[in-house]
Design a protein around this motif. Structure first.
Motif, PDB file in Angstrom:
ATOM      1  N   TYR A 338      -0.837  -2.840   2.586  1.00 54.29           N
ATOM      2  CA  TYR A 338      -2.278  -2.760   2.321  1.00 54.29           C
ATOM      3  C   TYR A 338      -3.060  -3.464   3.426  1.00 54.29           C
ATOM      4  CZ  TYR A 338      -6.835  -3.799   0.301  1.00 54.29           C
ATOM      5  OH  TYR A 338      -8.187  -3.926   0.110  1.00 54.29           O
ATOM      6  N   THR A 341      -2.743  -1.560   6.685  1.00 57.86           N
ATOM      7  CA  THR A 341      -3.507  -0.314   6.663  1.00 57.86           C
ATOM      8  C   THR A 341      -5.001  -0.553   6.824  1.00 57.86           C
ATOM      9  OG1 THR A 341      -1.842   0.714   5.225  1.00 57.86           O
ATOM     10  CG2 THR A 341      -4.008   1.754   5.294  1.00 57.86           C
ATOM     11  N   LYS A 342      -5.525  -1.494   6.073  1.00 56.76           N
ATOM     12  CA  LYS A 342      -6.968  -1.726   6.092  1.00 56.76           C
ATOM     13  C   LYS A 342      -7.430  -2.332   7.404  1.00 56.76           C
ATOM     14  CE  LYS A 342      -9.019  -0.571   3.152  1.00 56.76           C
ATOM     15  NZ  LYS A 342      -9.459   0.792   2.800  1.00 56.76           N
ATOM     16  N   GLU A 343      -6.582  -3.116   8.058  1.00 55.60           N
ATOM     17  CA  GLU A 343      -6.932  -3.687   9.366  1.00 55.60           C
ATOM     18  C   GLU A 343      -7.228  -2.593  10.379  1.00 55.60           C
ATOM     19  OE1 GLU A 343      -3.648  -6.184  10.406  1.00 55.60           O
ATOM     20  OE2 GLU A 343      -4.722  -8.024   9.858  1.00 55.60           O
ATOM     21  N   GLY A 345      -8.424   0.427   9.555  1.00 55.38           N
ATOM     22  CA  GLY A 345      -9.434   1.351   9.062  1.00 55.38           C
ATOM     23  C   GLY A 345      -8.881   2.608   8.424  1.00 55.38           C
ATOM     24  N   ASN A 346      -7.660   2.521   7.901  1.00 59.56           N
ATOM     25  CA  ASN A 346      -7.040   3.679   7.272  1.00 59.56           C
ATOM     26  C   ASN A 346      -7.185   3.621   5.746  1.00 59.56           C
ATOM     27  OD1 ASN A 346      -5.841   5.037   9.676  1.00 59.56           O
ATOM     28  ND2 ASN A 346      -4.757   3.092   9.856  1.00 59.56           N
ATOM     29  N   ASP A 347      -6.900   4.729   5.096  1.00 58.52           N
ATOM     30  CA  ASP A 347      -7.076   4.861   3.654  1.00 58.52           C
ATOM     31  C   ASP A 347      -5.775   4.546   2.938  1.00 58.52           C
ATOM     32  OD1 ASP A 347      -8.140   5.430   1.210  1.00 58.52           O
ATOM     33  OD2 ASP A 347      -8.201   7.595   1.484  1.00 58.52           O
ATOM     34  N   TYR A 348      -5.858   3.702   1.911  1.00 58.43           N
ATOM     35  CA  TYR A 348      -4.679   3.219   1.183  1.00 58.43           C
ATOM     36  C   TYR A 348      -4.686   3.763  -0.236  1.00 58.43           C
ATOM     37  CZ  TYR A 348      -1.506  -0.317  -0.907  1.00 58.43           C
ATOM     38  OH  TYR A 348      -0.493  -0.972  -1.566  1.00 58.43           O
ATOM     39  N   LYS A 389      -6.480   2.001  -5.130  1.00 60.58           N
ATOM     40  CA  LYS A 389      -6.986   1.776  -3.771  1.00 60.58           C
ATOM     41  C   LYS A 389      -6.616   0.394  -3.240  1.00 60.58           C
ATOM     42  CE  LYS A 389      -8.835   4.591  -2.069  1.00 60.58           C
ATOM     43  NZ  LYS A 389      -8.294   5.812  -1.418  1.00 60.58           N
ATOM     44  N   VAL A 390      -6.232  -0.496  -4.124  1.00 57.92           N
ATOM     45  CA  VAL A 390      -5.748  -1.820  -3.734  1.00 57.92           C
ATOM     46  C   VAL A 390      -4.562  -2.162  -4.624  1.00 57.92           C
ATOM     47  CG1 VAL A 390      -8.018  -2.642  -2.959  1.00 57.92           C
ATOM     48  CG2 VAL A 390      -7.316  -3.026  -5.319  1.00 57.92           C
ATOM     49  N   PRO A 397     -11.641  -6.104  -1.287  1.00 52.62           N
ATOM     50  CA  PRO A 397     -10.914  -5.917  -0.026  1.00 52.62           C
ATOM     51  C   PRO A 397     -10.499  -7.239   0.601  1.00 52.62           C
ATOM     52  CG  PRO A 397     -13.251  -5.423   0.260  1.00 52.62           C
ATOM     53  CD  PRO A 397     -13.030  -5.596  -1.203  1.00 52.62           C
ATOM     54  N   SER A 401     -14.521  -5.149   7.107  1.00 52.86           N
ATOM     55  CA  SER A 401     -14.704  -4.106   8.105  1.00 52.86           C
ATOM     56  C   SER A 401     -15.467  -4.667   9.280  1.00 52.86           C
ATOM     57  CB  SER A 401     -15.475  -2.927   7.514  1.00 52.86           C
ATOM     58  OG  SER A 401     -16.812  -3.310   7.233  1.00 52.86           O
TER      59      SER A 401
END
Length: 405
Positions: A338, A341-343, A345-348, A389-390, A397, A401
């Motif tokens: 997670y 991925t979020k680092e 900017g992708n969708d989890y 989503k998490v 989050p 961002s």
């Protein structure tokens, strides 16, 4: 003493005096671990922690192999690749299999750019990679497979002085029925179209995760190697024997022992594999900033503690302890990916066995329980699965961002 007794005594003496005689090896030296490769196949695998390889370049080249309409660019010219990562979990793989079938029938299951699998996920991955046409085969495997189709007990002496408590020859036969020449031919076609199928194993000597490009193996038509990698990925150490791979490094021949990839990670994605490849991407005319991933993780397990009445014997205590270690690792992997991925900017998106499902297996691979679990995964998906989503327990989050939100 009769002849049988003399023979038995001699066998026991030999085993006790020379327990390693039957397993003479020529392991890869430590300084050559990342350079070892299958003979004439230096592009079919990647050893984590190694330098850039042809396999890394293959992932970049895959963008050039796509047909124009396969993965069309969206707003701003950004191309979003659906990626499926399937975890380990043994018989719990029935949930992931059911989820995939229900997802197909619901109608929103995408064609994945990349599919990865570990352990039971390595068995599911080739069928998931080929799409809904193979859902019936997936259902058959995970609703009819019993313990006898996975393992066979060894004689006590063979277990005591061998490399495992049980034989996985039945699982090898199960995999052979699934992974035939027709399946490999279909995977080879998709590989040439720019899609990638990856399976993970654990190199026991080096304590390193190894990613195998199953599509590249399929293109070569090497059915035996394809099957062997899947068998290795699902070979739980101690319970099952490791798979021996004969490799080359600096012109010399060696052997490696590979076992369940889940001993190092329960689920994996390709981001680590592509680290530091921005320059190579640009040289191929690929703008990394215009590529994003939409990651789907199927966790064939729970994401919260489960209750079980444990018997006070060695087998039950060992099984429960092993299950707890694997469950904990799977939860940790979901959180780690997670953040990773979020680092970027992708969708989890995460799916896992719901806590209200209570399994009650009569054996390690219980067809009745697996059918129930398959049906639950199917029902969860056919009505529109609400992807997490998490990971559970994350209220917001973990990663801010660029805009600070």
């Amino acid at each position: 003493m009769d002849k049988k007794a003399v023979l038995l005594t001699s066998v026991i003496f030999l085993c006790l005096s020379c327990p390693g005689c039957a397993t003479l090896r020529h392991p890869v030296p430590q300084d050559l671990v990342t350079r070892a490769h299958i003979a004439n196949m230096d592009d079919v695998r990647f050893v984590m922690g190694g330098s850039h390889t042809k396999m890394q370049e293959s992932l970049l080249v895959s963008a050039k192999q796509e047909a124009p309409g396969d993965f069309p660019a969206g707003p701003g010219g950004v191309k979003v690749y659906p990626i499926l990562a399937i975890s380990g979990g043994g018989a719990n793989g029935a949930y992931g299999a059911g989820l995939l079938k229900g997802w197909s029938e619901e109608g929103s299951r995408p064609v994945f750019k990349v599919v990865t699998g570990v352990s039971t996920g390595a068995i599911i991955a080739p069928l998931a990679f080929l799409g809904k046409e193979y859902d019936p085969e997936l259902e058959k495997v995970y609703t009819t497979m019993a313990t006898k189709d996975v393992m066979a007990n060894k004689l006590p002496l063979m277990s005591l002085f061998g490399d495992s408590f049980a034989s996985n020859a039945p699982l090898a036969r199960t995999i052979a029925k699934m992974a035939d020449k027709k399946l490999l031919a279909r995977i080879a076609v998709e590989h040439k179209r720019g899609r990638r199928l990856l399976v993970g194993t654990a190199n026991l000597d080096a304590e390193r995760f190894v990613i195998w490009d199953m599509g590249a193996i399929a293109v070569r038509g090497d059915v035996e190697l394809f099957r062997k990698v899947i068998l290795a990925s699902a070979a739980i150490p101690v319970i099952f024997p490791p798979s021996v791979f004969h490799v080359e490094a600096d012109g010399k021949s060696y052997d490696e022992l590979h076992a369940d990839g889940g001993t190092l990670t329960q689920v994996f994605v390709t981001y680590k594999l592509l680290e530091g490849m921005e320059g190579a991407a640009k040289s191929l005319g690929i703008d990394p900033s215009k590529i994003k991933g939409k990651l789907y993780i199927i966790r064939n397990g729970y994401m919260s503690p489960t209750y079980e009445k444990v018997k006070a014997n060695l087998a039950s205590l060992a099984q429960r302890s092993f299950d707890m270690l694997i469950d904990s690792q799977g939860v940790g992997d979901a959180y780690r990916i997670y953040v990773f991925t979020k680092e970027r900017g992708n969708d989890y998106n995460l799916a896992f066995i719901p806590p209200d499902f209570k399994g009650d297996s009569k054996e390690m691979f219980d067809p009745e329980m697996m059918r129930r679990l398959f049906n639950r995964g199917y029902e969860d998906a056919v009505h529109g699965y609400k992807w997490h989503k998490v990971p559970p327990g994350v209220d917001g989050p973990l990663i801010k961002s660029e805009e600070g939100t």
